[in-house]
Design a protein around this motif. Sequence first.
Motif: not given
Length: 201
Positions: A75-81, A115-120, A170-180, A182-186
Motif C-alpha cells: 500500500g505504499d512505494i518504497s525501495h526497502k526489501r 531503481e525508480n518507483t512512483g505512484w499516482g 530498462i525494465g518497466f513495471g506497472l500495477v493498477i489499483d482499480e478500486e482506488n 491508483k497506479y504503482y510504477l517501478t
Amino acid sequence: MIIKKIFVFLIFFFFTCILFYSDENNKHIDLEKVKTTWLSWVNEEREKNNLHPYKYHDKLNETANLWCLINFHRGDISHKRNIYDTAFYNYEEIEQWFLKLKIKFKNIKGYTFSENTGWGYFYYSSGDYTDYVIKAIRSTFDYYMSEKGKIGYWESAHYRSIMAPFLYYIGFGLVIDEENKKYYLTIHYGSELIEVKDNDD
C-alpha cells in the motif's frame, strides 16, 4: 545449500503467482502501448544528450513488475526489501534481492543498476483506460525530469537514472489499483546482465 534451494524455489513460486495476479489486475489496459510510450519519452530525452537508447530487457520487466506488486500489497512505494531497514535506499539489500532472482549486473565504470518507483491517481469511467494511465504516468516522468540541475544526490536520483551513460537496459513495471484508481510504477535500469551461478548467491 538445501535451505538456499528451498528459498530460491519459494521466491520463484511467489514470482509466478504474483505475475499471474498482475495480468489479472491490468486486464483493462494495453500494457505494451504504455511500455512503448514510456520508453519513447526516456529515449527522446537521452537522444537530446547524445546518449544511446535504452532497450527493454525481459528479466528487468519481470523484476520491475514484481517490485510493483510488492509495493501494491504494502500500500505504499518504497525501495526497502526489509521493511525494518532504516536506510532509504540500501544498495546491498537490493543487490542481494536481484541475486536471489538470479540477476547480477556488470560494474561498468561504477554503474550497475538503479531503481525508480512512483505512484499516482488516474481517472476513467469504464472500459479500456490505457490512455488515461499514459496521461497519469506522464506526471511521474515529468517529475523525474524536473530533477535536472538539482545538486543533492537523492534530489536528482531519478533524472540521473534516466541519463546514466553506462546503463543499457530498462525494465518497466506497472500495477493498477482499480478500486482506488491508483497506479504503482517501478523502473529498473541495468548495465550488462551476468549469468548467476549457484555459488554466486
